[in-house]
Design a protein around this motif. Structure first.
Motif, short mmCIF file in Angstrom:
data_model
loop_
_atom_site.label_atom_id
_atom_site.label_comp_id
_atom_site.label_asym_id
_atom_site.label_seq_id
_atom_site.Cartn_x
_atom_site.Cartn_y
_atom_site.Cartn_z
N PRO A 57 -6.45 3.85 -1.22
CA PRO A 57 -6.64 2.74 -0.30
C PRO A 57 -7.75 3.00 0.71
N GLY A 58 -8.21 1.93 1.35
CA GLY A 58 -9.20 2.07 2.41
C GLY A 58 -8.53 2.49 3.72
N HIS A 59 -9.35 2.86 4.69
CA HIS A 59 -8.81 3.36 5.96
C HIS A 59 -8.12 2.26 6.77
N ASN A 60 -8.46 0.99 6.49
CA ASN A 60 -7.89 -0.12 7.26
C ASN A 60 -6.86 -0.91 6.47
N TRP A 61 -6.29 -0.30 5.43
CA TRP A 61 -5.31 -0.99 4.58
C TRP A 61 -3.89 -0.74 5.06
N THR A 62 -3.04 -1.75 4.87
CA THR A 62 -1.60 -1.60 5.01
C THR A 62 -0.97 -2.17 3.74
N ILE A 63 -0.30 -1.31 2.97
CA ILE A 63 0.25 -1.71 1.67
C ILE A 63 1.77 -1.76 1.75
N THR A 64 2.33 -2.87 1.33
CA THR A 64 3.79 -3.01 1.22
C THR A 64 4.11 -3.61 -0.15
N ALA A 65 5.26 -3.27 -0.68
CA ALA A 65 5.69 -3.80 -1.98
C ALA A 65 7.18 -3.61 -2.13
N ASP A 66 7.81 -4.54 -2.86
CA ASP A 66 9.22 -4.36 -3.19
C ASP A 66 9.39 -3.15 -4.09
N ARG A 67 8.46 -3.01 -5.05
CA ARG A 67 8.46 -1.80 -5.88
C ARG A 67 7.12 -1.66 -6.58
N MET A 68 6.73 -0.41 -6.80
CA MET A 68 5.55 -0.07 -7.61
C MET A 68 5.99 1.07 -8.52
N MET A 69 6.48 0.72 -9.69
CA MET A 69 7.07 1.71 -10.59
C MET A 69 6.06 2.11 -11.67
N TRP A 70 5.93 3.42 -11.85
CA TRP A 70 5.11 3.96 -12.93
C TRP A 70 6.00 4.78 -13.85
#
Length: 335
Positions: A57-70
């Motif tokens: 991610p970039g320095h100014n990102w905020t990431i939210t998710a219910d799920r990120m499954m790999w």
């Protein structure tokens, strides 16, 4: 079990104009051995989604998710070291700007060899030659005519097209489980484009490599992909099997993409205007509320100021209050 399963991913960017949602509640599912296309206009958030999957991610990102499954593991719970271990070995990416992604101070060959894992089955005194031979083989497969010469060259000595081929070779040399290709044939001649797509298709069919193919050309993706996801201004408009989506699009934006595709039959007169949707995509600091297609949508009504839920119908997903063909949401819709 899906190889990659993302639900309601949101990416917020801190800008001089305040915090904006570049991606809003995006869902994406990729199964093992699937060739999935992600289509959208420039600025729709396709590359942001790819970088979020990779964990860069970039320095100014905020990431939210219910799920990120790999493969059954939550990417959101992994440490930075665990995410880096996935990159290159199990997940690889062909970046859109190849010349800036390569190190100008290192030769191209040394960068490809550095990205290759060590095969412990090969005696240590043979590993260096094996890596160099393997690197030259893959460079030849992606269309580089003189691999030995290019291996000794630096990125600034090569053309943009050659740098793109080097990036593709670097991504596929490890035969990852998921390959993210962001405009992989940009700045290439047509014959080389076809060669690259055949190589990706062969990797998919013979090595069972899942591929997320990102492009703004619907016509190109429709010829190669099993599944399609249509993205507009950071929102998923529609997703489903390629043939069904093109034959019977539920979302007005997908229908516009299909109807406004270039006609090569010769029926258009010289310099005639091509069909387009009125208006243009909104800037990040002026995103409309609700459905982001609203200001341009031919079917927009008052209800469109509220964001539509992502509806599920027979393997198809679409987010629209007034879909084509009078489709309605089933009970198993996802918000």
């Amino acid at each position: 079990m899906p190889l990659l399963d993302i639900r309601n991913l949101t990416i917020e960017l801190d800008t001089p104009h305040g915090r904006v949602k570049a991606l809003e509640r995006v869902s994406l599912t990729i199964n093992p051995g699937e060739l999935h296309g992600l289509v959208g206009e420039s600025g729709s958030g396709r590359s942001l989604l790819a970088r979020a999957i990779l964990g860069v991610p970039g320095h100014n990102w905020t990431i939210t998710a219910d799920r990120m499954m790999w493969d059954g593991h939550n990417l959101m719970d992994m440490s930075s070291k665990q995410r880096r271990n996935l990159m290159g070995s199990e997940i690889a990416m062909i970046f859109q700007d190849p010349s800036s992604s390569l190190d100008p101070a290192m030769s191209v060959g040394s960068q490809i060899i550095e990205a290759m894992p060590t095969n412990k089955k090969i005696p240590f005194w043979k590993r260096s030659k094996f890596k160099r031979t393997t690197a030259e083989k893959w460079m030849h497969k992606v269309g580089i005519k003189n691999p030995a010469k290019v291996m000794k060259s630096f990125a600034w000595e090569l053309s943009e097209g050659e740098c793109q081929k080097v990036m593709i070779a670097m991504a596929v040399v490890n035969q990852p489980r998921l390959l993210i290709a962001d405009e992989p044939t940009d700045s290439m001649e047509l014959s080389t484009q076809a060669q690259i797509f055949r190589l990706l298709s062969k990797l998919n069919q013979l090595q069972n490599v899942s591929i997320l193919l990102i492009s703004h050309e619907l016509e190109t993706l429709s010829g190669w992909c099993d599944q399609l996801t249509v993205l507009y201004c950071g929102q998923v408009m529609e997703s489903g099997p390629t043939a069904e989506l093109l034959a019977k699009p539920f979302h007005p934006y997908t229908a516009a993409l299909v109807e406004n595709a270039p006609d090569y039959s010769g029926s258009l007169t010289h310099k005639s205007m091509m069909k387009t949707l009125p208006g243009s995509a909104s800037a990040l600091q002026h995103l409309p509320i609700g459905c982001r297609l609203g200001p341009r949508c031919p079917q927009a009504q008052k209800k469109c100021v509220s964001r539509p839920i992502l509806c599920h119908k027979k393997g198809r997903y679409f987010a629209c209050h007034f879909p084509n063909h009078n489709e309605a949401c089933n009970d198993d819709s996802t918000s």
